[in-house]
Design a protein around this motif. Sequence first.
Motif, PDB file in Angstrom:
ATOM      1  N   ILE A  34      34.792  51.148  42.805  1.00  0.00           N
ATOM      2  CA  ILE A  34      34.003  49.621  42.771  1.00  0.00           C
ATOM      3  C   ILE A  34      32.686  49.928  43.045  1.00  0.00           C
ATOM      4  CG2 ILE A  34      34.146  47.343  43.244  1.00  0.00           C
ATOM      5  CD1 ILE A  34      36.909  47.767  43.495  1.00  0.00           C
ATOM      6  N   ASP A  35      31.830  49.822  42.416  1.00  0.00           N
ATOM      7  CA  ASP A  35      30.416  50.361  42.789  1.00  0.00           C
ATOM      8  C   ASP A  35      29.612  48.788  42.924  1.00  0.00           C
ATOM      9  OD1 ASP A  35      28.022  51.487  43.393  1.00  0.00           O
ATOM     10  OD2 ASP A  35      27.683  52.487  41.260  1.00  0.00           O
ATOM     11  N   GLY A  36      28.996  48.699  44.098  1.00  0.00           N
ATOM     12  CA  GLY A  36      28.371  47.480  44.434  1.00  0.00           C
ATOM     13  C   GLY A  36      28.962  46.445  45.184  1.00  0.00           C
ATOM     14  N   PRO A  37      28.286  45.790  46.290  1.00  0.00           N
ATOM     15  CA  PRO A  37      29.098  44.862  46.817  1.00  0.00           C
ATOM     16  C   PRO A  37      29.378  43.601  46.344  1.00  0.00           C
ATOM     17  CG  PRO A  37      26.520  44.974  47.383  1.00  0.00           C
ATOM     18  CD  PRO A  37      26.827  45.971  46.486  1.00  0.00           C
ATOM     19  N   ASP A  38      28.619  43.166  45.517  1.00  0.00           N
ATOM     20  CA  ASP A  38      28.822  42.000  44.657  1.00  0.00           C
ATOM     21  C   ASP A  38      30.218  42.232  43.650  1.00  0.00           C
ATOM     22  OD1 ASP A  38      26.693  40.467  45.809  1.00  0.00           O
ATOM     23  OD2 ASP A  38      25.412  41.101  44.421  1.00  0.00           O
ATOM     24  N   THR A  39      30.253  43.233  43.198  1.00  0.00           N
ATOM     25  CA  THR A  39      31.300  43.724  42.039  1.00  0.00           C
ATOM     26  C   THR A  39      32.577  43.714  42.703  1.00  0.00           C
ATOM     27  OG1 THR A  39      29.874  44.906  40.593  1.00  0.00           O
ATOM     28  CG2 THR A  39      31.992  45.456  40.453  1.00  0.00           C
ATOM     29  N   PHE A  40      32.274  44.313  44.176  1.00  0.00           N
ATOM     30  CA  PHE A  40      33.491  44.412  45.008  1.00  0.00           C
ATOM     31  C   PHE A  40      34.076  43.058  45.517  1.00  0.00           C
ATOM     32  CE2 PHE A  40      35.469  44.880  49.440  1.00  0.00           C
ATOM     33  CZ  PHE A  40      36.548  45.497  48.955  1.00  0.00           C
ATOM     34  N   VAL A  41      33.200  42.217  45.869  1.00  0.00           N
ATOM     35  CA  VAL A  41      33.615  40.834  46.308  1.00  0.00           C
ATOM     36  C   VAL A  41      34.195  40.230  45.236  1.00  0.00           C
ATOM     37  CG1 VAL A  41      32.790  38.547  47.308  1.00  0.00           C
ATOM     38  CG2 VAL A  41      32.137  40.811  48.239  1.00  0.00           C
ATOM     39  N   GLY A  42      33.796  40.178  44.086  1.00  0.00           N
ATOM     40  CA  GLY A  42      34.243  39.553  42.784  1.00  0.00           C
ATOM     41  C   GLY A  42      35.601  40.068  42.344  1.00  0.00           C
ATOM     42  N   PHE A  43      35.741  41.409  42.659  1.00  0.00           N
ATOM     43  CA  PHE A  43      37.172  41.844  42.474  1.00  0.00           C
ATOM     44  C   PHE A  43      38.039  41.469  43.368  1.00  0.00           C
ATOM     45  CE2 PHE A  43      40.295  45.420  43.606  1.00  0.00           C
ATOM     46  CZ  PHE A  43      40.713  45.127  42.473  1.00  0.00           C
ATOM     47  N   ASP A  49      38.524  37.653  42.664  1.00  0.00           N
ATOM     48  CA  ASP A  49      39.103  37.107  41.188  1.00  0.00           C
ATOM     49  C   ASP A  49      39.981  37.996  40.402  1.00  0.00           C
ATOM     50  OD1 ASP A  49      37.519  34.997  41.608  1.00  0.00           O
ATOM     51  OD2 ASP A  49      35.722  36.045  40.811  1.00  0.00           O
ATOM     52  N   ASP A  50      39.848  39.416  40.675  1.00  0.00           N
ATOM     53  CA  ASP A  50      40.568  40.347  39.986  1.00  0.00           C
ATOM     54  C   ASP A  50      41.890  41.365  40.333  1.00  0.00           C
ATOM     55  OD1 ASP A  50      39.151  39.587  37.889  1.00  0.00           O
ATOM     56  OD2 ASP A  50      37.553  41.018  38.335  1.00  0.00           O
ATOM     57  N   ARG A  51      41.830  41.263  41.774  1.00  0.00           N
ATOM     58  CA  ARG A  51      42.958  42.059  42.365  1.00  0.00           C
ATOM     59  C   ARG A  51      44.435  41.411  41.980  1.00  0.00           C
ATOM     60  NH1 ARG A  51      43.603  40.559  48.740  1.00  0.00           N
ATOM     61  NH2 ARG A  51      42.244  38.651  48.771  1.00  0.00           N
ATOM     62  N   PRO A  52      45.392  42.354  41.823  1.00  0.00           N
ATOM     63  CA  PRO A  52      46.644  41.855  41.440  1.00  0.00           C
ATOM     64  C   PRO A  52      47.188  40.815  42.312  1.00  0.00           C
ATOM     65  CG  PRO A  52      46.624  44.023  41.394  1.00  0.00           C
ATOM     66  CD  PRO A  52      45.216  43.562  41.993  1.00  0.00           C
TER      67      PRO A  52
END
Length: 109
Positions: free
Chosen positions: A38-47, A50-53
């Motif tokens: 996961i590249d980028g702090p905003d992408t990580f926080v979004g994951f 919103d997206d982690r199982p």
Amino acid sequence: MAEQPVEAYYSAIDEGRYDDLRALLASGFVHDRPDRTIDGPDTFVGFMRDDRPLTDTSHALDAVCANEDDSEFAVRGTLLDADGDPLFGFVDVHTVENGAISHIETFTN
């Protein structure tokens, strides 16, 4: 103290404090996990938000060890489900630069 962002990282995730989580991460943050990068702090926080199982989890930390200059921390722990039952063990290696977490590499068993 450099250790504070590392421990605060787990609390922010466990408590769903995503603004606090974002504040702990450097602008070039990268998380290397067994299943993805996961590249980028905003992408990580979004994951994480919103997206982690599984979002109703907590991290039980067994050990936090730092290198001599507090730029790397190895954290050993267990991810627990909502009932407190273990899901899996992990070791995260955090790189801290200028008080922010810039990289995490996760190992699981």
